[in-house]
Write a protein that holds these residues in place. Sequence first.
Motif, PDB file in Angstrom:
ATOM      1  N   ASP A 185       0.868  -1.168   0.000  1.00 36.69           N
ATOM      2  CA  ASP A 185       0.000   0.000   0.000  1.00 36.69           C
ATOM      3  C   ASP A 185       0.908   1.222   0.000  1.00 36.69           C
ATOM      4  N   LYS A 245      -1.968   4.412  -5.659  1.00 36.76           N
ATOM      5  CA  LYS A 245      -2.508   3.737  -4.484  1.00 36.76           C
ATOM      6  C   LYS A 245      -1.577   2.657  -3.944  1.00 36.76           C
ATOM      7  N   SER A 246      -0.646   2.189  -4.768  1.00 35.42           N
ATOM      8  CA  SER A 246       0.224   1.111  -4.317  1.00 35.42           C
ATOM      9  C   SER A 246       1.615   1.213  -4.926  1.00 35.42           C
ATOM     10  N   SER A 260      -5.293  -0.487  -6.394  1.00 37.38           N
ATOM     11  CA  SER A 260      -5.068  -0.754  -4.973  1.00 37.38           C
ATOM     12  C   SER A 260      -4.210  -1.999  -4.772  1.00 37.38           C
ATOM     13  N   SER A 261      -3.488  -2.009  -3.671  1.00 31.34           N
ATOM     14  CA  SER A 261      -2.613  -3.143  -3.364  1.00 31.34           C
ATOM     15  C   SER A 261      -3.409  -4.430  -3.201  1.00 31.34           C
ATOM     16  N   SER A 262      -4.612  -4.353  -2.642  1.00 27.15           N
ATOM     17  CA  SER A 262      -5.419  -5.566  -2.460  1.00 27.15           C
ATOM     18  C   SER A 262      -5.835  -6.162  -3.807  1.00 27.15           C
ATOM     19  N   THR A 263      -6.182  -5.316  -4.773  1.00 27.72           N
ATOM     20  CA  THR A 263      -6.540  -5.806  -6.108  1.00 27.72           C
ATOM     21  C   THR A 263      -5.334  -6.437  -6.798  1.00 27.72           C
ATOM     22  N   LYS A 310      -2.723  -7.753  -5.348  1.00 26.53           N
ATOM     23  CA  LYS A 310      -2.399  -9.002  -4.650  1.00 26.53           C
ATOM     24  C   LYS A 310      -3.321 -10.124  -5.088  1.00 26.53           C
ATOM     25  N   LYS A 311      -4.605  -9.818  -5.286  1.00 27.21           N
ATOM     26  CA  LYS A 311      -5.552 -10.830  -5.772  1.00 27.21           C
ATOM     27  C   LYS A 311      -5.150 -11.316  -7.155  1.00 27.21           C
ATOM     28  N   HIS A 313      -2.102 -13.503  -6.792  1.00 27.40           N
ATOM     29  CA  HIS A 313      -2.464 -14.779  -6.146  1.00 27.40           C
ATOM     30  C   HIS A 313      -3.160 -15.712  -7.144  1.00 27.40           C
TER      31      HIS A 313
END
Length: 82
Positions: free
Chosen positions: A21, A53-54, A68-71, A73-74, A77
């Motif tokens: 992030d 954002k990341s 975003s970092s969460s997107t 990372k998904k 993954h």
Amino acid sequence: MFIHLGGEKIIRASELIAIFDLSIEKSSKISKQFISQANKEKRAEVIGEEECKSLVVTQSKIYYSPISSSTLKKRAHQLLTN
């Protein structure tokens, strides 16, 4: 396999080291030094014109991504589990 970082930037999944992030840029002295050094060496790249954002760290560069970092990372993954 490839990961889309935003804009027109795509990297090889094998080059990926870490996804953070953007708040990490301000949270620790070590991360500030790491990013500062990458900027001095011209190894940092801002993707697109949107708000960043990341941070995506690869073997050769640091990318400021509007995703975003969460997107991200998904996405990473999903590639690693397939």
